[in-house]
Design a protein around this motif. Structure first.
Motif, PDB file in Angstrom:
ATOM      1  N   UNK A   1      50.037  45.684  26.297  1.00  0.00           N
ATOM      2  CA  UNK A   1      49.295  46.095  27.496  1.00  0.00           C
ATOM      3  C   UNK A   1      49.422  45.006  28.569  1.00  0.00           C
ATOM      4  N   UNK A   2      49.255  43.752  28.166  1.00  0.00           N
ATOM      5  CA  UNK A   2      49.474  42.651  29.110  1.00  0.00           C
ATOM      6  C   UNK A   2      50.888  42.743  29.692  1.00  0.00           C
ATOM      7  N   UNK A   3      51.885  42.915  28.810  1.00  0.00           N
ATOM      8  CA  UNK A   3      53.291  42.893  29.247  1.00  0.00           C
ATOM      9  C   UNK A   3      53.626  44.083  30.144  1.00  0.00           C
ATOM     10  N   UNK A   4      53.108  45.270  29.787  1.00  0.00           N
ATOM     11  CA  UNK A   4      53.445  46.463  30.573  1.00  0.00           C
ATOM     12  C   UNK A   4      52.744  46.463  31.925  1.00  0.00           C
ATOM     13  N   UNK A   5      51.489  46.006  31.967  1.00  0.00           N
ATOM     14  CA  UNK A   5      50.811  45.961  33.272  1.00  0.00           C
ATOM     15  C   UNK A   5      51.444  44.871  34.136  1.00  0.00           C
TER      16      UNK A   5
ATOM     17  N   UNK B   1      54.935  43.522  38.861  1.00  0.00           N
ATOM     18  CA  UNK B   1      56.140  42.842  39.328  1.00  0.00           C
ATOM     19  C   UNK B   1      56.338  41.471  38.716  1.00  0.00           C
ATOM     20  N   UNK B   2      55.635  41.191  37.600  1.00  0.00           N
ATOM     21  CA  UNK B   2      55.795  39.894  36.930  1.00  0.00           C
ATOM     22  C   UNK B   2      56.841  40.018  35.817  1.00  0.00           C
TER      23      UNK B   2
ATOM     24  N   UNK C   1      57.782  37.790  29.031  1.00  0.00           N
ATOM     25  CA  UNK C   1      56.558  38.522  28.687  1.00  0.00           C
ATOM     26  C   UNK C   1      55.460  38.207  29.699  1.00  0.00           C
ATOM     27  N   UNK C   2      54.751  39.251  30.124  1.00  0.00           N
ATOM     28  CA  UNK C   2      53.828  39.102  31.238  1.00  0.00           C
ATOM     29  C   UNK C   2      52.479  38.481  30.899  1.00  0.00           C
ATOM     30  N   UNK C   3      52.124  38.458  29.606  1.00  0.00           N
ATOM     31  CA  UNK C   3      50.809  37.927  29.237  1.00  0.00           C
ATOM     32  C   UNK C   3      50.536  36.538  29.807  1.00  0.00           C
ATOM     33  N   UNK C   4      51.414  35.574  29.532  1.00  0.00           N
ATOM     34  CA  UNK C   4      51.152  34.215  30.043  1.00  0.00           C
ATOM     35  C   UNK C   4      51.123  34.169  31.570  1.00  0.00           C
ATOM     36  N   UNK C   5      51.899  35.057  32.223  1.00  0.00           N
ATOM     37  CA  UNK C   5      51.932  35.053  33.697  1.00  0.00           C
ATOM     38  C   UNK C   5      50.640  35.630  34.267  1.00  0.00           C
ATOM     39  N   UNK C   6      50.140  36.701  33.655  1.00  0.00           N
ATOM     40  CA  UNK C   6      48.853  37.257  34.106  1.00  0.00           C
ATOM     41  C   UNK C   6      47.772  36.195  33.956  1.00  0.00           C
ATOM     42  N   UNK C   7      47.799  35.509  32.827  1.00  0.00           N
ATOM     43  CA  UNK C   7      46.841  34.428  32.556  1.00  0.00           C
ATOM     44  C   UNK C   7      46.874  33.414  33.715  1.00  0.00           C
TER      45      UNK C   7
ATOM     46  N   UNK D   1      45.996  37.918  42.693  1.00  0.00           N
ATOM     47  CA  UNK D   1      45.225  37.113  41.760  1.00  0.00           C
ATOM     48  C   UNK D   1      43.981  37.875  41.280  1.00  0.00           C
ATOM     49  N   UNK D   2      43.305  38.556  42.214  1.00  0.00           N
ATOM     50  CA  UNK D   2      42.131  39.371  41.843  1.00  0.00           C
ATOM     51  C   UNK D   2      42.527  40.498  40.891  1.00  0.00           C
ATOM     52  N   UNK D   3      43.682  41.103  41.158  1.00  0.00           N
ATOM     53  CA  UNK D   3      44.144  42.209  40.309  1.00  0.00           C
ATOM     54  C   UNK D   3      44.412  41.704  38.880  1.00  0.00           C
ATOM     55  N   UNK D   4      45.127  40.583  38.773  1.00  0.00           N
ATOM     56  CA  UNK D   4      45.416  40.034  37.438  1.00  0.00           C
ATOM     57  C   UNK D   4      44.116  39.663  36.719  1.00  0.00           C
ATOM     58  N   UNK D   5      43.190  39.052  37.449  1.00  0.00           N
ATOM     59  CA  UNK D   5      41.916  38.656  36.833  1.00  0.00           C
ATOM     60  C   UNK D   5      41.142  39.890  36.369  1.00  0.00           C
ATOM     61  N   UNK D   6      41.210  40.978  37.141  1.00  0.00           N
ATOM     62  CA  UNK D   6      40.452  42.193  36.794  1.00  0.00           C
ATOM     63  C   UNK D   6      41.060  42.908  35.593  1.00  0.00           C
ATOM     64  N   UNK D   7      42.401  42.975  35.548  1.00  0.00           N
ATOM     65  CA  UNK D   7      43.067  43.600  34.397  1.00  0.00           C
ATOM     66  C   UNK D   7      42.779  42.781  33.137  1.00  0.00           C
ATOM     67  N   UNK D   8      42.929  41.477  33.276  1.00  0.00           N
ATOM     68  CA  UNK D   8      42.680  40.573  32.142  1.00  0.00           C
ATOM     69  C   UNK D   8      41.238  40.719  31.641  1.00  0.00           C
ATOM     70  N   UNK D   9      40.295  40.823  32.586  1.00  0.00           N
ATOM     71  CA  UNK D   9      38.885  40.949  32.211  1.00  0.00           C
ATOM     72  C   UNK D   9      38.648  42.221  31.402  1.00  0.00           C
ATOM     73  N   UNK D  10      39.344  43.307  31.780  1.00  0.00           N
ATOM     74  CA  UNK D  10      39.158  44.578  31.060  1.00  0.00           C
ATOM     75  C   UNK D  10      39.653  44.439  29.619  1.00  0.00           C
TER      76      UNK D  10
END
Ligand code: KG4
Ligand code: ZN
Length: 347
Positions: free
Chosen positions: A169-173, A178-179, A182-188, A240-249
């Motif tokens: 889910x981290x990677x696909x979002x 556009x990251x 693997x996207x998990x560490x980048x969203x973080x 940044x807000x979008x990544x923080x909000x997805x991560x929070x969910x």
């Protein structure tokens, strides 16, 4: 002295352990190789394991200052995982065990993850004196599991994902945003300083009484969200807000459900391991929620969250110490091995 291999997915890893101590632990990640395909390509993973395993083993033995002849046993991940990738580590371990005439131990990958939060200290060592019944959250790109560990070697799977794993889910979002993979560490990283309450994303199954997870709906809601706001990604603050909000969910679902399961099962400890446990918000929120509820939270050290051979070695040595029989020297890979069937302790 035990030599351990882990090759179940896209990490080639070798470790040497002795009496619960990790003497050396090396991981060669294939992330860059698979990045251009946006996910793990099994054939490429297998070739990389073949290329890297023996040089890594030589280096792990050198770092541990151990001659091969001093090894007492050899272990490898037997399953679950990518079949051809598993074969590389399993067959190499069996060959070394055969030549040295030492026992071979085949280990369950998820059971090894269950052991990684118990590896701590500097130098790293298994802290079995602190072991107690617990619930464990195992979250990575391939798995999302809640397990009740009644005692060592006795597990009950409480729940899993009905669709995407949390890391997936981290990677696909991240891809939608556009990251890179693997996207998990980048969203973080991008989420840092962002407002986790800026946008409200669904928390699938959070109020469901069961212990299963579902993450594909969250990914879809991010897709629709971005379709309706095509300019949003141009603004770094909104990104940044979008990544923080997805991560929070995602974090909210994982924290709420795992602590609820721990309370319901009546255990005083929750552990967590797997690549997603590197996520700083998840680490923070799990720890804070545990403190609020009086449940001790034990997180795998970041170096032992992702797939690694140290956890394989620690588990294999423990099983031998507890009198469990070695695996058959020619045991086959078990790509779909259910956790409930893994190594019951015989005393
Ligand atoms: O355990 P792992 O190395 O391999 C398996 O998939 O089994 O986990 C990799 C997963 C990837 O999905 C990656 O995006 C995620 O762990 N991950 C993270 C972070 N670091 C790794 N997800 C969120 N935040 C992180 N800091
Ligand atoms: Zn794993």
């Amino acid at each position: 002295m035990l030599l351990a291999f882990e090759t179940s997915c896209d990490e080639t890893s070798v470790a040497v352990v002795h009496r619960g101590r990790v003497l050396s632990a090396l991981v060669s990640s294939q992330i860059r190789l698979h990045a251009e395909y946006g996910g793990v390509v099994p054939e490429l993973a297998t070739r990389e394991h073949l290329r890297n395993l023996l040089p890594l083993a030589r280096e792990a033995l050198r770092l541990a200052n151990v001659e091969p002849g001093r090894l007492d046993a050899v272990a490898a991940t037997q399953g679950p995982g990518l079949p051809a990738a598993l074969m590389v580590g399993l067959n190499a371990a069996q060959a070394v065990a055969f030549v040295l005439q030492r026992p071979f131990v085949g280990v369950h990958h998820h059971e090894a993850h269950l052991y990684s939060p118990w590896i701590g200290g500097e130098p790293a060592q298994a802290q079995f004196d602190e072991f107690r019944p617990h619930v464990s959250l195992i979250v990575s790109g391939g798995h999302t599991l809640l397990v009740h560990v009644v005692a060592e070697g006795q597990h009950r799977v409480l729940g899993g994902t009905v669709d995407d794993a949390a890391g997936e889910c981290f990677d696909k979002t991240a891809k939608l945003i556009g990251l890179a993979y693997p996207g998990g560490p980048l969203i973080d990283r991008v989420a840092e300083g962002g407002n986790p309450a800026a946008f409200d994303f669904p928390r699938p199954l959070i109020n469901d009484r069961g212990d299963d997870f579902s993450f594909s709906g969250l990914k879809t809601s991010v897709r629709y969200f971005l379709r309706d706001r095509p300019k949003l990604l141009d603004d770094p603050r909104s990104l940044s807000d979008l990544c923080a909000s997805v991560q929070a969910a995602i974090v909210d679902v994982l924290v709420t459900k795992s602590l609820r399961a721990a309370r319901r099962e009546g255990v005083s400890c929750l552990t967590a391991a797997g690549g997603v446990v590197c996520n700083r918000a998840l680490r923070r929120e799990l720890t804070a929620a545990g403190e609020r509820l009086g449940i001790a939270v034990r997180l795998a050290l970041p170096g032992f969250c992702q797939d690694n051979a140290a956890m394989v070695g620690i588990l294999a040595e423990r099983r031998l110490d507890q009198g469990a029989p070695a695996s058959l020297p020619d045991a086959e890979i078990r790509p779909g091995w259910p956790l409930e069937d893994a190594s019951p302790v015989t005393r």
